[in-house]
Design an enzyme around this catalytic site. Structure first.
Site, PDB file in Angstrom:
ATOM      1  N   LYS A   1       4.343   2.076  -2.244  1.00 20.78           N
ATOM      2  CA  LYS A   1       4.764   3.283  -2.986  1.00 20.78           C
ATOM      3  C   LYS A   1       6.200   3.620  -2.548  1.00 20.78           C
ATOM      4  O   LYS A   1       7.072   3.924  -3.364  1.00 20.78           O
ATOM      5  CB  LYS A   1       3.849   4.481  -2.678  1.00 20.78           C
ATOM      6  CG  LYS A   1       2.328   4.216  -2.854  1.00 20.78           C
ATOM      7  CD  LYS A   1       1.499   5.465  -2.540  1.00 20.78           C
ATOM      8  CE  LYS A   1       0.097   5.228  -1.984  1.00 20.78           C
ATOM      9  NZ  LYS A   1      -0.892   4.602  -2.786  1.00 20.78           N
TER      10      LYS A   1
ATOM     11  N   SER B   1       0.819  -1.203   0.000  1.00 22.81           N
ATOM     12  CA  SER B   1       0.000   0.000   0.000  1.00 22.81           C
ATOM     13  C   SER B   1       0.863   1.267   0.000  1.00 22.81           C
ATOM     14  O   SER B   1       1.753   1.381  -0.829  1.00 22.81           O
ATOM     15  CB  SER B   1      -0.939  -0.070   1.202  1.00 22.81           C
ATOM     16  OG  SER B   1      -2.088   0.653   0.935  1.00 22.81           O
TER      17      SER B   1
ATOM     18  N   TRP C   1      -9.866   0.171  -5.656  1.00 18.57           N
ATOM     19  CA  TRP C   1      -9.358   1.507  -5.286  1.00 18.57           C
ATOM     20  C   TRP C   1      -7.915   1.698  -5.783  1.00 18.57           C
ATOM     21  O   TRP C   1      -7.501   2.782  -6.177  1.00 18.57           O
ATOM     22  CB  TRP C   1      -9.434   1.619  -3.756  1.00 18.57           C
ATOM     23  CG  TRP C   1      -8.999   2.894  -3.126  1.00 18.57           C
ATOM     24  CD1 TRP C   1      -7.961   3.049  -2.260  1.00 18.57           C
ATOM     25  CD2 TRP C   1      -9.600   4.182  -3.268  1.00 18.57           C
ATOM     26  NE1 TRP C   1      -7.873   4.353  -1.856  1.00 18.57           N
ATOM     27  CE2 TRP C   1      -8.868   5.065  -2.460  1.00 18.57           C
ATOM     28  CE3 TRP C   1     -10.688   4.672  -4.007  1.00 18.57           C
ATOM     29  CZ2 TRP C   1      -9.177   6.425  -2.360  1.00 18.57           C
ATOM     30  CZ3 TRP C   1     -10.999   6.020  -3.908  1.00 18.57           C
ATOM     31  CH2 TRP C   1     -10.249   6.871  -3.101  1.00 18.57           C
TER      32      TRP C   1
ATOM     33  N   HIS D   1      -7.505  -5.743  -0.109  1.00 19.89           N
ATOM     34  CA  HIS D   1      -6.286  -4.971   0.129  1.00 19.89           C
ATOM     35  C   HIS D   1      -5.552  -5.525   1.356  1.00 19.89           C
ATOM     36  O   HIS D   1      -5.954  -5.262   2.487  1.00 19.89           O
ATOM     37  CB  HIS D   1      -6.750  -3.525   0.375  1.00 19.89           C
ATOM     38  CG  HIS D   1      -5.648  -2.535   0.438  1.00 19.89           C
ATOM     39  ND1 HIS D   1      -4.916  -2.173  -0.664  1.00 19.89           N
ATOM     40  CD2 HIS D   1      -5.159  -1.799   1.463  1.00 19.89           C
ATOM     41  CE1 HIS D   1      -4.029  -1.257  -0.318  1.00 19.89           C
ATOM     42  NE2 HIS D   1      -4.153  -1.017   0.978  1.00 19.89           N
TER      43      HIS D   1
HETATM   44  C1  GTR Z   1      -5.456   4.548   1.479  1.00 18.60           C
HETATM   45  C2  GTR Z   1      -4.857   5.320   0.351  1.00 18.60           C
HETATM   46  C3  GTR Z   1      -4.093   4.422  -0.566  1.00 18.60           C
HETATM   47  C4  GTR Z   1      -3.225   3.420   0.174  1.00 18.60           C
HETATM   48  C5  GTR Z   1      -3.793   2.994   1.520  1.00 18.60           C
HETATM   49  C6  GTR Z   1      -2.809   2.382   2.497  1.00 18.60           C
HETATM   50  O1  GTR Z   1      -6.248   5.286   2.311  1.00 18.60           O
HETATM   51  O2  GTR Z   1      -5.882   5.954  -0.345  1.00 18.60           O
HETATM   52  O3  GTR Z   1      -3.340   5.182  -1.483  1.00 18.60           O
HETATM   53  O4  GTR Z   1      -1.946   3.884   0.322  1.00 18.60           O
HETATM   54  O5  GTR Z   1      -4.384   4.016   2.203  1.00 18.60           O
HETATM   55  O6  GTR Z   1      -1.669   2.778   2.604  1.00 18.60           O
HETATM   56  O7  GTR Z   1      -3.251   1.484   3.197  1.00 18.60           O
END
Ligand code: GTR
Length: 417
Positions: free
Chosen positions: A262, A258, A349, A399
């Site tokens: 990045k 997540s 997402w 996720h």
């Molecule tokens: C979310 C965000 C994503 C992702 C995620 C995370 O809220 O929109 O870009 O990075 O968090 O890090 O779990």
């Protein structure tokens, strides 16, 4: 990796964002995507084509500068000193499968210093050990339930007031499923992990806390945001790993989920000492193409997380077509080193298809450098991994980082042997 916590934060942040901007509605319909054209990684800004490996190095430097200036921000060069102090160890972790060590790293830059605590698991074997390096979301003590792991304070960024709070003993080992330490050790790999807020607490502090505090500097439109700070922190850990005799520092695999996916990608792009890069569900600002406008967008991410990127990135809020680069070029910066991108079916997402297409569009750079890139151009079925020098899968479910993902990463890591 954060389970309930992260779902709650995301929901709260989404709700507050709707308060700020009523008109934000994520697009999940391919038919509603605007037509877009990806910039060609093998063409310089002035239109000159990249013809060979030598000119790719120049184009690589050009792309890196654009990503620094327009998206993640420019991180400082490190000229300081790092000291390491062992805090705790367990010579017989998991009934003797491996050794656990906790080490406090102190980064010293003149009169300024900042510390981060590493948790390491190394298999018991002869020869230098390849390791996975990645941040954890909730603290080292959540990675396994070993009572010897020090439970440090953690940052509460979800409450009304951002503050450090005492770790709850009941959370010990609560992230184990995301780390699968026994599986990693049994395959002959080590794991090095640290709490991401140890490198930079995840809130909009004006870029003052964490590793940012090691420098006297004035914030400008291309100052390093949190993602760049997390990536920079990973490079400092690698500086230390280069001094550990048991570890094969030429085989350090940087991995993240997540927002930390990045950071792993940016670390792999900026520091070519990382031998392999793994991005798990990294989405917008990670592996996913921004110009597709599918799921999370640049405007939304900059509004909800104003501290993740540099201020220049705001220029592209709802104007992704104006971006001089797209995320496939971030992936291309990792070439010719092996790269694995993983998506999850229910994590729309993060735009799984945009992550896949990004791998496809990065592949010509791998090919120019004599590597295979991604071996397919059609999105594979769920739970059907594909791999060349770039690997990709879309897993069923949401996720998260699961045993399935780790098994694919371990298979892929064997390419380094
Ligand atoms: C979310 C965000 C994503 C992702 C995620 C995370 O809220 O929109 O870009 O990075 O968090 O890090 O779990």
């Amino acid at each position: 990796m954060k389970t309930t916590g992260i779902i709650l934060t995301t929901l709260l942040m989404m709700l507050s964002f709707y308060g700020i901007s009523q008109e934000f509605k994520p697009n999940y319909d391919e038919a509603k995507m605007p037509p877009y054209k990806l910039p060609d990684p093998l063409v310089f800004e002035d239109g000159t084509p990249v013809k060979d490996k030598e000119s790719w190095q120049k184009r690589r430097a050009e792309l890196l500068r654009i990503f620094e200036k327009e998206e993640y921000g420019v991180s400082p060069a490190w000229k300081g000193k790092i000291t390491a102090t062992e805090l705790a160890s367990n010579p017989d972790a998991f009934s003797g499968m491996g050794v656990m060590k906790q080490v406090k790293l102190t980064l010293i830059n003149g009169s300024k210093h900042h510390s981060m605590n590493l948790l390491m698991y190394l298999p018991k074997k002869t020869g230098k050990i390849p390791v996975f390096l990645g941040y954890n979301f909730n603290g080292n003590y959540t990675v396994t339930d070993d009572p010897k792991i020090i439970a440090e304070n953690i940052w509460d960024i979800e409450g009304e007031k951002v503050q450090q709070v005492k770790a709850a003993d009941s959370d010990r080992g609560s992230s184990y499923n995301n780390w699968q330490v026994k599986e990693i050790l049994s395959r002959g790999y080590g794991l090095v992990t640290l709490y991401y807020c140890d490198a930079d607490p995840d809130f909009n502090d004006g870029f003052k806390n964490g590793v940012h505090s090691l420098y006297d500097w004035k914030r400008d439109s291309s100052s390093w945001g949190s993602i760049a700070a997390w990536a920079w922190g990973l490079s400092r850990v690698l500086d230390y790993l280069e001094t550990v005799p048991q570890i094969d520092s030429k085989k350090v695999i940087v991995m993240g989920h997540s927002r930390l996916g990045k950071a792993a990608l940016w670390a792999g792009a900026t520091d070519q000492r990382f031998a392999m890069v793994i991005s798990n569900n990294s989405g917008c600002g990670g592996a996913a193409l921004s110009k597709r406008i599918y799921g999370e967008t640049v405007g939304r991410i900059n509004t909800v997380f104003p501290h993740w990127f540099c201020d220049n990135y705001n220029k592209y809020n709802e104007k992704e077509d104006k971006l001089p680069v797209d995320q496939h070029e971030l992936l291309a910066l990792i070439a010719p080193r092996p790269l694995y991108v993983a998506s999850a079916e229910d994590d729309q997402w993060a735009d799984p298809k945009g992550e896949f297409l990004s791998c496809v569009a990065a592949s010509p750079v791998y090919q120019l450098l004599g590597k295979e890139g991604l071996p397919v151009t059609e999105m594979p079925a769920v739970n059907s991994p594909v791999s060349g020098t770039i690997g990709y899968h879309i897993r069923s479910g949401g996720h998260d980082v699961k045993l399935y993902d780790w098994q694919r990463y371990l298979d892929f890591a064997d390419k380094l042997r």
